[in-house]
Design an enzyme around this catalytic site. Structure first.
Site, PDB file in Angstrom:
ATOM      1  N   LYS A   6      45.079  56.616  36.160  1.00 45.35           N
ATOM      2  CA  LYS A   6      45.064  55.799  34.941  1.00 45.35           C
ATOM      3  C   LYS A   6      45.032  56.659  33.683  1.00 45.35           C
ATOM      4  O   LYS A   6      44.661  57.842  33.715  1.00 45.35           O
ATOM      5  CB  LYS A   6      43.923  54.789  34.994  1.00 45.35           C
ATOM      6  CG  LYS A   6      44.307  53.642  35.935  1.00 45.35           C
ATOM      7  CD  LYS A   6      43.423  52.453  35.884  1.00 45.35           C
ATOM      8  CE  LYS A   6      44.038  51.378  36.810  1.00 45.35           C
ATOM      9  NZ  LYS A   6      43.100  50.326  37.150  1.00 45.35           N
ATOM     10  N   ARG A  58      40.902  52.560  45.257  1.00 52.91           N
ATOM     11  CA  ARG A  58      42.344  52.298  45.295  1.00 52.91           C
ATOM     12  C   ARG A  58      43.052  53.561  44.811  1.00 52.91           C
ATOM     13  O   ARG A  58      42.808  53.996  43.689  1.00 52.91           O
ATOM     14  CB  ARG A  58      42.600  51.109  44.359  1.00 52.91           C
ATOM     15  CG  ARG A  58      43.975  50.518  44.410  1.00 52.91           C
ATOM     16  CD  ARG A  58      44.051  49.313  43.476  1.00 52.91           C
ATOM     17  NE  ARG A  58      45.404  48.790  43.437  1.00 52.91           N
ATOM     18  CZ  ARG A  58      46.361  49.298  42.690  1.00 52.91           C
ATOM     19  NH1 ARG A  58      46.121  50.314  41.892  1.00 52.91           N
ATOM     20  NH2 ARG A  58      47.574  48.765  42.724  1.00 52.91           N
TER      21      ARG A  58
HETATM   22  N1  PMM Z   1      44.874  48.561  38.985  1.00 56.77           N
HETATM   23  C1  PMM Z   1      46.194  48.353  39.009  1.00 56.77           C
HETATM   24  C2  PMM Z   1      46.760  47.396  39.876  1.00 56.77           C
HETATM   25  N2  PMM Z   1      45.993  46.667  40.698  1.00 56.77           N
HETATM   26  N3  PMM Z   1      43.865  46.142  41.531  1.00 56.77           N
HETATM   27  C3  PMM Z   1      42.550  46.320  41.520  1.00 56.77           C
HETATM   28  N4  PMM Z   1      41.758  45.594  42.328  1.00 56.77           N
HETATM   29  N5  PMM Z   1      41.944  47.232  40.697  1.00 56.77           N
HETATM   30  C4  PMM Z   1      42.667  47.998  39.841  1.00 56.77           C
HETATM   31  O1  PMM Z   1      42.063  48.798  39.095  1.00 56.77           O
HETATM   32  C5  PMM Z   1      44.082  47.824  39.815  1.00 56.77           C
HETATM   33  C6  PMM Z   1      44.647  46.873  40.689  1.00 56.77           C
HETATM   34  C7  PMM Z   1      47.074  49.132  38.090  1.00 56.77           C
HETATM   35  O2  PMM Z   1      47.486  50.336  38.659  1.00 56.77           O
HETATM   36  P1  PMM Z   1      48.951  50.545  39.309  1.00 56.77           P
HETATM   37  O3  PMM Z   1      49.963  50.041  38.314  1.00 56.77           O
HETATM   38  O4  PMM Z   1      49.077  51.996  39.525  1.00 56.77           O
HETATM   39  O5  PMM Z   1      49.009  49.812  40.589  1.00 56.77           O
END
Ligand code: PMM
Length: 265
Positions: free
Chosen positions: A204, A245
């Site tokens: 992030k 994650r």
């Molecule tokens: N961040 C992203 C997408 N999905 N889901 C959860 N539960 N927590 C998060 O912090 C989260 C998520 C954004 O990141 P990406 O675009 O790299 O998937």
């Protein structure tokens, strides 16, 4: 939890796994690296992102979920839409990861209740197009805990078994870098909610800013944030997180192993 973004525009790995065959191959690699779960998503939530049409989101994720689930992978579907979640569950997904915590689609909680499916409820204040305007807090930790507590009540009222619900403070979602760091520094306080915690810090922007080039001030590019992401994984695990994650699973899996052997987990 390994991330499989089937999107053309994610900030972290945009476009790399947009073809179903590439996403499936990537999912297999993440499992080989030690992922226990794969989070398959077809909507980018980067700040300012436009939403795909529901049919497009379905087209992106379903073949990937069907194939990987048939191979025995545990799949969560990263979606805010009940219709997408329902089809993903039919295709073999075992968990719904809803970054809106049930706020984006009035049908989501009913579906989760009816199917009895495990559910991740993330802290959310609005869609990505303008979410950073909502990054206004007095005490970010107290307010995120209070708002997640309110969601738990609504989730229970909808008939969902709270034993199947995990919570996520939503790093970067209506939160600036200082808010994210404050949430991480005080992660243990979220224990008061009594539910397992999922943390999504991987790649992030707040990590990119921390690691900015000293000469130019340019943020570190997303794909070079994995060591820092792994450090967050170890510290989050030590602070009691249930799940992290991650886009690059191997470094985080190793980091969490170290934390466990240390006795911190
Ligand atoms: N961040 C992203 C997408 N999905 N889901 C959860 N539960 N927590 C998060 O912090 C989260 C998520 C954004 O990141 P990406 O675009 O790299 O998937």
């Amino acid at each position: 939890m390994g991330v499989v973004n089937v999107t053309p525009d994610s900030f972290s790995d945009g476009g790399e796994w947009f073809e179903p065959s590439a996403a499936i191959k990537h999912g297999r690699e993440l499992l080989a690296e030690g992922a226990d779960l794969l989070d398959v998503g077809g909507e980018s939530t980067r700040p300012g992102a436009e939403r795909p049409a529901p049919a497009e989101e379905i087209r992106r994720v379903l073949p990937v979920i069907e194939t990987l689930a048939a191979e025995g992978a545990l799949i969560s579907v990263d979606t805010m839409r009940a219709d997408v979640a329902a089809l993903a569950l039919d295709a073999g997904a075992v968990m719904v990861n809803d970054v809106s915590g049930g706020l984006a689609d009035p049908d989501m909680l009913g579906l989760v209740a009816q199917r009895g499916t495990p559910y991740v409820c993330m802290h959310w204040r609005g869609h990505s197009a303008d979410m950073q305007q909502r990054a206004q807090y007095g005490d970010v930790v107290a307010e995120v805990i209070a708002e997640l507590g309110e969601r738990l009540e609504v989730i229970q009222q909808a008939g969902v078994d709270l034993n199947r619900v995990a919570l996520d403070p939503g790093l970067g979602f209506a939160k600036n870098a200082d808010h994210n760091w404050e949430v991480l520094r005080r992660l243990r306080e979220f224990g008061v909610l009594g539910r397992p915690l999922l943390i999504g810090a991987s790649r992030k922007a707040f990590l990119g800013r921390l690691l900015a080039d000293e000469k130019t001030g340019e943020p570190r590019p997303a794909v070079r944030r994995d060591d820092a992401s792994a450090a967050v994984s170890a510290l989050a695990a030590a602070a009691g997180a249930w799940c992290v994650r991650a886009h690059a699973v191997a470094p985080s899996a190793d980091a969490v192993r170290v934390a466990r052997r240390w006795g911190a987990v």
